[in-house]
Design an enzyme around this catalytic site. Structure first.
Site, short mmCIF file in Angstrom:
data_model
loop_
_atom_site.label_atom_id
_atom_site.label_comp_id
_atom_site.label_asym_id
_atom_site.label_seq_id
_atom_site.Cartn_x
_atom_site.Cartn_y
_atom_site.Cartn_z
N CYS A 74 -0.93 0.19 -0.02
CA CYS A 74 0.68 -0.24 -0.64
C CYS A 74 0.48 -1.47 -1.32
O CYS A 74 -0.51 -1.85 -1.89
CB CYS A 74 1.32 -0.34 0.71
SG CYS A 74 1.19 -1.47 1.97
N ASN A 92 0.17 -4.84 1.71
CA ASN A 92 -0.61 -4.50 2.76
C ASN A 92 -0.25 -5.12 4.04
O ASN A 92 -1.10 -5.73 4.76
CB ASN A 92 -2.06 -4.74 2.46
CG ASN A 92 -3.23 -4.34 3.53
OD1 ASN A 92 -4.45 -4.95 3.77
ND2 ASN A 92 -2.77 -3.12 4.04
N CYS A 113 3.12 -4.05 5.43
CA CYS A 113 4.35 -3.24 5.98
C CYS A 113 3.69 -1.72 6.04
O CYS A 113 3.47 -1.37 7.24
CB CYS A 113 5.51 -3.22 5.13
SG CYS A 113 6.17 -4.82 4.99
N ARG A 114 3.72 -0.95 5.01
CA ARG A 114 3.51 0.32 5.25
C ARG A 114 2.04 0.78 5.34
O ARG A 114 1.65 1.63 6.22
CB ARG A 114 3.87 0.93 3.91
CG ARG A 114 5.61 0.94 3.68
CD ARG A 114 5.90 1.38 2.39
NE ARG A 114 5.33 0.34 1.28
CZ ARG A 114 5.51 0.58 0.32
NH1 ARG A 114 5.98 1.45 -0.62
NH2 ARG A 114 5.01 -0.49 -0.84
N SER A 115 0.95 0.13 4.59
CA SER A 115 -0.30 0.63 4.60
C SER A 115 -0.99 0.36 6.00
O SER A 115 -1.80 1.19 6.52
CB SER A 115 -1.25 0.56 3.52
OG SER A 115 -1.31 -0.98 3.39
N ASP A 124 9.91 1.09 0.90
CA ASP A 124 9.26 -0.06 1.43
C ASP A 124 10.19 -0.94 2.33
O ASP A 124 11.42 -1.44 1.94
CB ASP A 124 8.66 -0.98 0.18
CG ASP A 124 8.02 -2.06 0.51
OD1 ASP A 124 7.82 -2.33 1.55
OD2 ASP A 124 7.44 -2.73 -0.56
P1 4NP Z 1 4.13 -3.30 1.54
O1 4NP Z 1 5.63 -4.03 1.50
O2 4NP Z 1 3.70 -2.75 0.43
O3 4NP Z 1 4.49 -2.06 2.27
O4 4NP Z 1 3.29 -4.11 2.54
C1 4NP Z 1 5.55 -5.46 0.68
C2 4NP Z 1 5.18 -6.63 1.29
C3 4NP Z 1 5.40 -7.84 0.63
C4 4NP Z 1 5.70 -7.76 -0.62
C5 4NP Z 1 5.95 -6.50 -1.43
C6 4NP Z 1 5.92 -5.28 -0.47
N1 4NP Z 1 5.81 -8.91 -1.41
O5 4NP Z 1 6.51 -8.88 -2.66
O6 4NP Z 1 5.66 -9.95 -0.65
#
Ligand code: 4NP
Length: 159
Positions: free
Chosen positions: A8, A11, A13-15, A125
């Site tokens: 994702c 790395n 939240c989702r993955s 997300d």
């Molecule tokens: P993920 O979510 O891609 O599901 O881990 C996010 C976590 C952090 C950020 C963006 C998306 N960020 O911009 O810090």
């Protein structure tokens, strides 16, 4: 051996959720010895971090382990090390194109591509939506169908 990398943006939240859920399914099916499972992010903001508290809360509720999981970034070597690179949304897929990989070497797909009549094509997300329950619902369905798909694929190739 089936080597699966979930990807994702951050790395956190989702993955990491998909990694934990998929590992849980594989364990339940008694197939641990046949799998290598990991996750990584396209961005470097959270390298070394544990999963986001929303992901941890949801996994804790369900007694799904995420022990030892720490964020890391996708590296070019991943394209040779993994058989499946499973992204969460179209943006991840577009971002991966910077690696200029060969589609004959690795299966790169969105997790929801494995779900027939899926509610969503992309996994929202929860870093932005805050809805970790809905993300989990989609991740669980996707991981179940991915497991099924890999097993069917292996069966076809051994007959
Ligand atoms: P993920 O979510 O891609 O599901 O881990 C996010 C976590 C952090 C950020 C963006 C998306 N960020 O911009 O810090």
């Amino acid at each position: 051996m089936n080597k699966v990398l979930f990807i994702c943006l951050g790395n956190i939240c989702r993955s990491p959720m998909a990694e934990a859920v998929f590992r849980h399914i594989v364990k339940e099916k008694g197939a641990e010895q046949d799998f290598v499972i990991d996750s990584a992010g396209l961005g470097d903001w959270h390298v070394g971090s544990v999963p986001h508290k929303g992901t941890r809360k949801k996994l804790d509720e369900l007694a799904i382990s995420y022990q030892g999981q720490r964020a890391r970034q996708v590296v070019p070597e991943d394209f040779a090390a993994f058989d499946y690179m499973i992204v969460m949304d179209q943006q991840n897929l577009d971002d991966l194109s910077r690696f200029d990989y060969n589609t004959e070497d690795v299966i790169v797909k969105k997790l929801m591509d494995f779900v027939i009549d899926a509610k969503e094509e992309n996994i929202p997300d929860p870093y932005f939506t805050k809805n970790f329950d809905y993300t989990y619902e989609l991740v669980k369905e996707g991981c179940e169908q991915l497991f099924h798909n890999i097993m069917e694929h292996n069966k076809e190739n051994t007959h």
